[in-house]
Design a protein around this motif. Structure first.
Motif, PDB file in Angstrom:
ATOM      1  N   GLN A  69      11.505  14.580  59.854  1.00 54.74           N
ATOM      2  CA  GLN A  69      10.840  13.523  59.097  1.00 54.74           C
ATOM      3  C   GLN A  69       9.576  14.032  58.411  1.00 54.74           C
ATOM      4  OE1 GLN A  69      11.726  13.468  62.237  1.00 54.74           O
ATOM      5  NE2 GLN A  69      12.867  11.594  62.763  1.00 54.74           N
ATOM      6  N   LEU A  70       8.862  14.925  59.080  1.00 55.40           N
ATOM      7  CA  LEU A  70       7.643  15.505  58.508  1.00 55.40           C
ATOM      8  C   LEU A  70       7.991  16.421  57.337  1.00 55.40           C
ATOM      9  CD1 LEU A  70       4.594  15.919  58.580  1.00 55.40           C
ATOM     10  CD2 LEU A  70       4.953  17.746  60.272  1.00 55.40           C
ATOM     11  N   VAL A  71       9.089  17.174  57.482  1.00 52.53           N
ATOM     12  CA  VAL A  71       9.536  18.049  56.383  1.00 52.53           C
ATOM     13  C   VAL A  71       9.839  17.218  55.143  1.00 52.53           C
ATOM     14  CG1 VAL A  71      11.310  19.686  55.627  1.00 52.53           C
ATOM     15  CG2 VAL A  71      10.434  19.788  57.973  1.00 52.53           C
ATOM     16  N   ALA A  72      10.532  16.103  55.331  1.00 54.39           N
ATOM     17  CA  ALA A  72      10.865  15.229  54.202  1.00 54.39           C
ATOM     18  C   ALA A  72       9.601  14.693  53.544  1.00 54.39           C
ATOM     19  CB  ALA A  72      11.752  14.082  54.672  1.00 54.39           C
ATOM     20  N   ARG A  73       8.625  14.301  54.344  1.00 49.25           N
ATOM     21  CA  ARG A  73       7.399  13.717  53.802  1.00 49.25           C
ATOM     22  C   ARG A  73       6.574  14.760  53.052  1.00 49.25           C
ATOM     23  NH1 ARG A  73       6.078  11.274  58.043  1.00 49.25           N
ATOM     24  NH2 ARG A  73       4.432  12.596  58.914  1.00 49.25           N
ATOM     25  N   ILE A  74       6.534  15.976  53.569  1.00 49.81           N
ATOM     26  CA  ILE A  74       5.725  17.025  52.951  1.00 49.81           C
ATOM     27  C   ILE A  74       6.356  17.528  51.655  1.00 49.81           C
ATOM     28  CG2 ILE A  74       4.939  19.417  53.219  1.00 49.81           C
ATOM     29  CD1 ILE A  74       4.555  18.827  56.190  1.00 49.81           C
ATOM     30  N   THR A  75       7.680  17.710  51.649  1.00 49.87           N
ATOM     31  CA  THR A  75       8.353  18.365  50.525  1.00 49.87           C
ATOM     32  C   THR A  75       8.889  17.414  49.470  1.00 49.87           C
ATOM     33  OG1 THR A  75      10.516  18.363  51.635  1.00 49.87           O
ATOM     34  CG2 THR A  75       9.039  20.238  52.059  1.00 49.87           C
ATOM     35  N   GLY A  76       9.073  16.147  49.816  1.00 47.70           N
ATOM     36  CA  GLY A  76       9.656  15.202  48.871  1.00 47.70           C
ATOM     37  C   GLY A  76      11.145  15.348  48.700  1.00 47.70           C
ATOM     38  N   THR A  77      11.775  16.144  49.553  1.00 46.96           N
ATOM     39  CA  THR A  77      13.226  16.330  49.500  1.00 46.96           C
ATOM     40  C   THR A  77      13.902  15.431  50.523  1.00 46.96           C
ATOM     41  OG1 THR A  77      13.216  18.095  51.174  1.00 46.96           O
ATOM     42  CG2 THR A  77      12.930  18.758  48.869  1.00 46.96           C
ATOM     43  N   GLN A  78      15.206  15.287  50.365  1.00 42.95           N
ATOM     44  CA  GLN A  78      15.991  14.677  51.430  1.00 42.95           C
ATOM     45  C   GLN A  78      16.186  15.722  52.528  1.00 42.95           C
ATOM     46  OE1 GLN A  78      19.530  12.429  49.946  1.00 42.95           O
ATOM     47  NE2 GLN A  78      18.962  13.314  47.967  1.00 42.95           N
ATOM     48  N   VAL A  79      16.285  15.293  53.756  1.00 37.42           N
ATOM     49  CA  VAL A  79      16.517  16.214  54.877  1.00 37.42           C
ATOM     50  C   VAL A  79      17.820  15.829  55.557  1.00 37.42           C
ATOM     51  CG1 VAL A  79      15.654  17.051  57.104  1.00 37.42           C
ATOM     52  CG2 VAL A  79      14.071  16.695  55.204  1.00 37.42           C
ATOM     53  N   ALA A  80      18.642  16.821  55.814  1.00 36.53           N
ATOM     54  CA  ALA A  80      19.951  16.568  56.417  1.00 36.53           C
ATOM     55  C   ALA A  80      19.807  15.963  57.806  1.00 36.53           C
ATOM     56  CB  ALA A  80      20.749  17.870  56.500  1.00 36.53           C
ATOM     57  N   ARG A  81      20.716  15.027  58.116  1.00 35.51           N
ATOM     58  CA  ARG A  81      20.729  14.439  59.464  1.00 35.51           C
ATOM     59  C   ARG A  81      21.112  15.485  60.503  1.00 35.51           C
ATOM     60  NH1 ARG A  81      23.630  10.781  56.490  1.00 35.51           N
ATOM     61  NH2 ARG A  81      25.571  11.437  57.515  1.00 35.51           N
ATOM     62  N   ALA A  82      22.024  16.380  60.136  1.00 38.87           N
ATOM     63  CA  ALA A  82      22.458  17.432  61.059  1.00 38.87           C
ATOM     64  C   ALA A  82      21.365  18.495  61.142  1.00 38.87           C
ATOM     65  CB  ALA A  82      23.760  18.047  60.574  1.00 38.87           C
ATOM     66  N   VAL A  83      20.730  18.576  62.291  1.00 39.03           N
ATOM     67  CA  VAL A  83      19.690  19.576  62.537  1.00 39.03           C
ATOM     68  C   VAL A  83      20.306  20.681  63.384  1.00 39.03           C
ATOM     69  CG1 VAL A  83      17.452  19.999  63.607  1.00 39.03           C
ATOM     70  CG2 VAL A  83      17.855  17.859  62.379  1.00 39.03           C
ATOM     71  N   ILE A  84      20.076  21.938  62.978  1.00 39.46           N
ATOM     72  CA  ILE A  84      20.742  23.071  63.627  1.00 39.46           C
ATOM     73  C   ILE A  84      19.826  23.654  64.696  1.00 39.46           C
ATOM     74  CG2 ILE A  84      21.816  25.313  63.240  1.00 39.46           C
ATOM     75  CD1 ILE A  84      22.070  24.317  60.240  1.00 39.46           C
ATOM     76  N   PRO A  85      20.276  23.721  65.932  1.00 43.90           N
ATOM     77  CA  PRO A  85      19.415  24.222  67.009  1.00 43.90           C
ATOM     78  C   PRO A  85      19.302  25.748  66.988  1.00 43.90           C
ATOM     79  CG  PRO A  85      21.591  23.734  67.866  1.00 43.90           C
ATOM     80  CD  PRO A  85      21.606  23.308  66.431  1.00 43.90           C
ATOM     81  N   ARG A 107       6.033  25.488  53.979  1.00 42.76           N
ATOM     82  CA  ARG A 107       5.260  25.765  52.767  1.00 42.76           C
ATOM     83  C   ARG A 107       6.141  26.451  51.721  1.00 42.76           C
ATOM     84  NH1 ARG A 107      -0.483  28.013  55.279  1.00 42.76           N
ATOM     85  NH2 ARG A 107      -1.387  25.947  55.754  1.00 42.76           N
ATOM     86  N   ALA A 108       7.037  27.321  52.183  1.00 34.64           N
ATOM     87  CA  ALA A 108       7.954  27.992  51.264  1.00 34.64           C
ATOM     88  C   ALA A 108       8.905  26.995  50.609  1.00 34.64           C
ATOM     89  CB  ALA A 108       8.734  29.069  52.006  1.00 34.64           C
ATOM     90  N   VAL A 109       9.334  25.979  51.359  1.00 36.20           N
ATOM     91  CA  VAL A 109      10.148  24.907  50.770  1.00 36.20           C
ATOM     92  C   VAL A 109       9.376  24.246  49.643  1.00 36.20           C
ATOM     93  CG1 VAL A 109      11.241  22.670  51.163  1.00 36.20           C
ATOM     94  CG2 VAL A 109      11.464  24.474  52.875  1.00 36.20           C
ATOM     95  N   ASN A 110       8.124  23.936  49.910  1.00 33.76           N
ATOM     96  CA  ASN A 110       7.278  23.310  48.897  1.00 33.76           C
ATOM     97  C   ASN A 110       7.195  24.163  47.640  1.00 33.76           C
ATOM     98  OD1 ASN A 110       6.119  20.773  48.907  1.00 33.76           O
ATOM     99  ND2 ASN A 110       4.638  21.286  50.490  1.00 33.76           N
TER     100      ASN A 110
END
Length: 407
Positions: free
Chosen positions: A337-353, A301-304
């Motif tokens: 994928q959900l983050v990208a859909r909700i925010t309208g931003t691109q999401v990095a392929r590299a996900v940090i664990p 939500r903060a991203v949004n």
């Protein structure tokens, strides 16, 4: 990319000298000079009929141009031709004139007689800004790749999501790649509570606030404010006294980033999580804007909120923002994928664990450069550096333990 520069100079001898100097700049194409303000406005109006792309990227205005006073001419160009960046040249480039020129809409101020280094820095910074505006306008321009370095900003969607850690690792990865002759600088624009110095255990008398109000940030002035770290990184840290951050205005930030990008190949900026005029300017000027979140509802939500605010303030569009998901766990319900859909931003392929134990020792010791090269967190962050072009795609992560002397 070639930068077209249109000089506006009344004196023919001065015009010839300026064109000669401009022709020596890398990837610069000086246009035929115009003698006065009326001719300039008519020329720009004629060029803009077909496309914004036909306009020069940079206009260099001599302070004695007429019949409109130089500052009024700059204001007129900024209003009528917002995709054109204006650089003012003056025999007295004082702090007061710099402030007035920035208020009028100029993107830089250079002193007379002109020097190659100063003119190159001002034209490069102005051209980068113009290219960014044209991308937003759909003119199909890309940022110039001349003397100016690449700026990457890292912003937290909210506090505590790991933006500073990511900024340090991106900078270390770029520095360790060995591909940048002019080096990498990490700038802390989290002015109220920046922690870059703590991550590297740096206690230094100078900070970004010491550059506020300086009209001409020369290499010597910049060198006195920058800490040369043992890893080879240059560090420009936030002030220890948070209230001094108020001295760093939007104009200061633009001037500072123009100076550092003209002298470094890569500029990584930690923007913190609280928007102010200084880091807003950095995000607007950046070649890549990263927004860090964790995979939970509050952070997404903060991203949004952040991307909507950037869009309202015309700082950055959502589609031009790269969201980075940090602390991803096996049980995380929110996927990239959900983050990208909700925010309208691109999401990095590299996900940090998530890897708190992996980080603990290096963070507590103030030696973030000593993160285990085999650890999942460091490997993911350095993979992100390759993804956004800071390191070669096939570069293997290496240790960050190169020793050196503190200045």
């Amino acid at each position: 990319m070639t930068t077209r520069v249109l000089p506006v100079v009344g004196d023919p001898d001065t015009a010839r000298a300026l064109i000669t100097l401009l022709s020596q700049l890398p990837d610069s194409e000086p246009m035929r000079s115009v003698p006065d303000s009326s001719t300039l406005l008519d020329t720009l109006a004629a060029l803009t009929h077909d496309s914004v792309a036909d306009l020069p990227e940079v206009v260099v205005v001599h302070e004695r141009v007429g019949p409109l006073p130089a500052l009024e001419l700059i204001r007129e160009v900024a209003l009528r031709f917002p995709a054109v960046a204006v650089v003012l040249v003056s025999e007295n480039p004082s702090a007061g004139l710099y402030s007035a020129a920035m208020d009028a809409g100029a993107r830089g101020l250079a002193g007379l007689p002109l020097s190659y280094d100063e003119l190159a820095a001002r034209v490069a910074a102005a051209a980068h800004w113009a290219a960014g505006v044209r991308r937003h306008l759909g003119a199909g321009e890309t940022a110039p790749t001349g003397p100016g370095g690449r700026v990457v900003t890292v912003t937290g969607a909210k506090g505590g999501v790991g933006a500073t850690l990511l900024a340090t690792q991106l900078a270390l990865a770029a520095q360790s790649s060995g591909t940048y002759q002019r080096g990498v600088i990490l700038v802390d624009l989290d002015l109220l509570c920046g922690d870059v110095g703590s991550y590297f255990d740096v206690q230094f008398r100078r900070s970004v606030a010491d550059l506020a109000g300086i009209a001409d940030i020369t290499p010597q002035v910049l060198g006195e404010a920058v800490f040369a770290h043992e890893t080879g990184l240059s560090l420009l840290i936030a002030p220890a006294e948070g209230e001094r951050g108020e001295d760093v205005t939007e104009a200061t930030a633009r001037h500072l980033l123009s100076a550092v990008r003209s002298r470094h190949d890569i500029v990584v900026v930690d923007c913190g999580s609280h928007l102010n005029a200084a880091n807003a300017a950095a995000i607007e000027m950046s070649d890549a804007a990263l927004l860090v979140t964790t995979p939970d509802v509050i952070s997404v939500r903060a991203v949004n909120r952040m991307v909507r605010m950037w869009d309202r303030l015309r700082i950055r569009k959502a589609q031009d923002t790269l969201t980075v998901v940090n602390r991803m766990g096996r049980a995380s319900a929110i996927q990239p994928q959900l983050v990208a859909r909700i925010t309208g931003t691109q999401v990095a392929r590299a996900v940090i664990p998530a890897g708190f134990r992996e980080l603990q020792e290096a963070q507590d010791a103030g030696r973030i450069q000593d993160l285990d090269a085999r650890g999942q967190v460091r490997r993911a962050m350095w993979a992100l550096a390759a993804e956004i072009g800071l390191t070669p795609a096939d570069a293997a992560p290496t240790g960050g333990r190169r020793r050196g002397r503190r200045p």
